[in-house]
Design a protein around this motif. Structure first.
Motif, PDB file in Angstrom:
ATOM      1  N   SER A   1      95.296   1.976  27.974  1.00  7.41           N
ATOM      2  CA  SER A   1      94.944   1.682  26.289  1.00  7.41           C
ATOM      3  C   SER A   1      94.786   2.871  26.251  1.00  7.41           C
ATOM      4  O   SER A   1      94.508   4.154  25.297  1.00  7.41           O
ATOM      5  CB  SER A   1      93.791   0.875  25.578  1.00  7.41           C
TER       6      SER A   1
ATOM      7  N   VAL B   1      94.466   5.612  22.618  1.00 10.31           N
ATOM      8  CA  VAL B   1      93.448   5.311  21.687  1.00 10.31           C
ATOM      9  C   VAL B   1      92.225   6.301  21.990  1.00 10.31           C
ATOM     10  O   VAL B   1      91.739   6.652  20.718  1.00 10.31           O
ATOM     11  CB  VAL B   1      92.708   4.529  21.385  1.00 10.31           C
TER      12      VAL B   1
ATOM     13  N   PRO C   1      87.204   5.715  21.283  1.00  9.59           N
ATOM     14  CA  PRO C   1      87.354   4.818  20.953  1.00  9.59           C
ATOM     15  C   PRO C   1      87.323   2.989  21.936  1.00  9.59           C
ATOM     16  O   PRO C   1      86.996   1.989  21.593  1.00  9.59           O
ATOM     17  CB  PRO C   1      88.764   5.062  20.396  1.00  9.59           C
TER      18      PRO C   1
ATOM     19  N   ALA D   1      85.007  -0.186  22.243  1.00 12.27           N
ATOM     20  CA  ALA D   1      86.116  -1.596  22.076  1.00 12.27           C
ATOM     21  C   ALA D   1      85.219  -1.906  23.659  1.00 12.27           C
ATOM     22  O   ALA D   1      85.291  -3.685  23.056  1.00 12.27           O
ATOM     23  CB  ALA D   1      87.246  -1.322  22.475  1.00 12.27           C
TER      24      ALA D   1
ATOM     25  N   TRP E   1      85.282  -0.723  14.591  1.00 15.07           N
ATOM     26  CA  TRP E   1      86.759  -0.618  13.455  1.00 15.07           C
ATOM     27  C   TRP E   1      86.242   1.199  13.330  1.00 15.07           C
ATOM     28  O   TRP E   1      87.904   1.595  12.780  1.00 15.07           O
ATOM     29  CB  TRP E   1      86.386  -1.685  12.771  1.00 15.07           C
TER      30      TRP E   1
ATOM     31  N   LEU F   1      88.543   2.632  15.258  1.00 13.99           N
ATOM     32  CA  LEU F   1      89.700   2.609  15.804  1.00 13.99           C
ATOM     33  C   LEU F   1      90.539   2.855  14.839  1.00 13.99           C
ATOM     34  O   LEU F   1      91.988   3.492  14.853  1.00 13.99           O
ATOM     35  CB  LEU F   1      89.927   1.650  16.348  1.00 13.99           C
TER      36      LEU F   1
ATOM     37  N   ARG G   1      94.862   6.313  13.803  1.00  9.63           N
ATOM     38  CA  ARG G   1      95.773   5.826  13.118  1.00  9.63           C
ATOM     39  C   ARG G   1      96.292   6.368  12.577  1.00  9.63           C
ATOM     40  O   ARG G   1      96.570   6.988  12.495  1.00  9.63           O
ATOM     41  CB  ARG G   1      96.046   4.968  12.653  1.00  9.63           C
TER      42      ARG G   1
END
Length: 81
Positions: free
Chosen positions: A21, A25, A29, A33, A74, A77, A81
């Motif tokens: 990951s 990301v 992040p 997480a 959140w 993250l 995107r």
């Protein structure tokens, strides 16, 4: 106890997931997480007294702290995107 062996299997799964990951990301992040997952798991284990732990009563301040931490994760993250 048999459940102590789960630590090794979960450790391998977590390291693999993190390694896959982070390139997607980013470090911040992914680390956030991981921390949210650890704090949430600790909160649940303490509250339920799982694995022979002493039960810790539910406190709204701890739940609010976990929600704020999850909200921050959140937001981090969402920027990826």
């Amino acid at each position: 106890p048999w459940y102590t062996w789960l630590g090794g299997a979960l450790g391998v799964l977590i390291v693999y997931t993190v390694a896959k990951s982070i390139p997607k990301v980013g470090v911040a992040p992914a680390t956030t997480a991981i921390i949210v997952g650890q704090v949430g798991t600790a909160f649940l284990l303490d509250h339920l007294g799982i694995l022979g732990l002493e039960k810790v009563p539910f406190q709204w301040s701890k739940a609010l702290g976990l929600l704020l931490l999850a909200g921050g994760a959140w937001l981090l993250l969402r920027q990826v995107r």
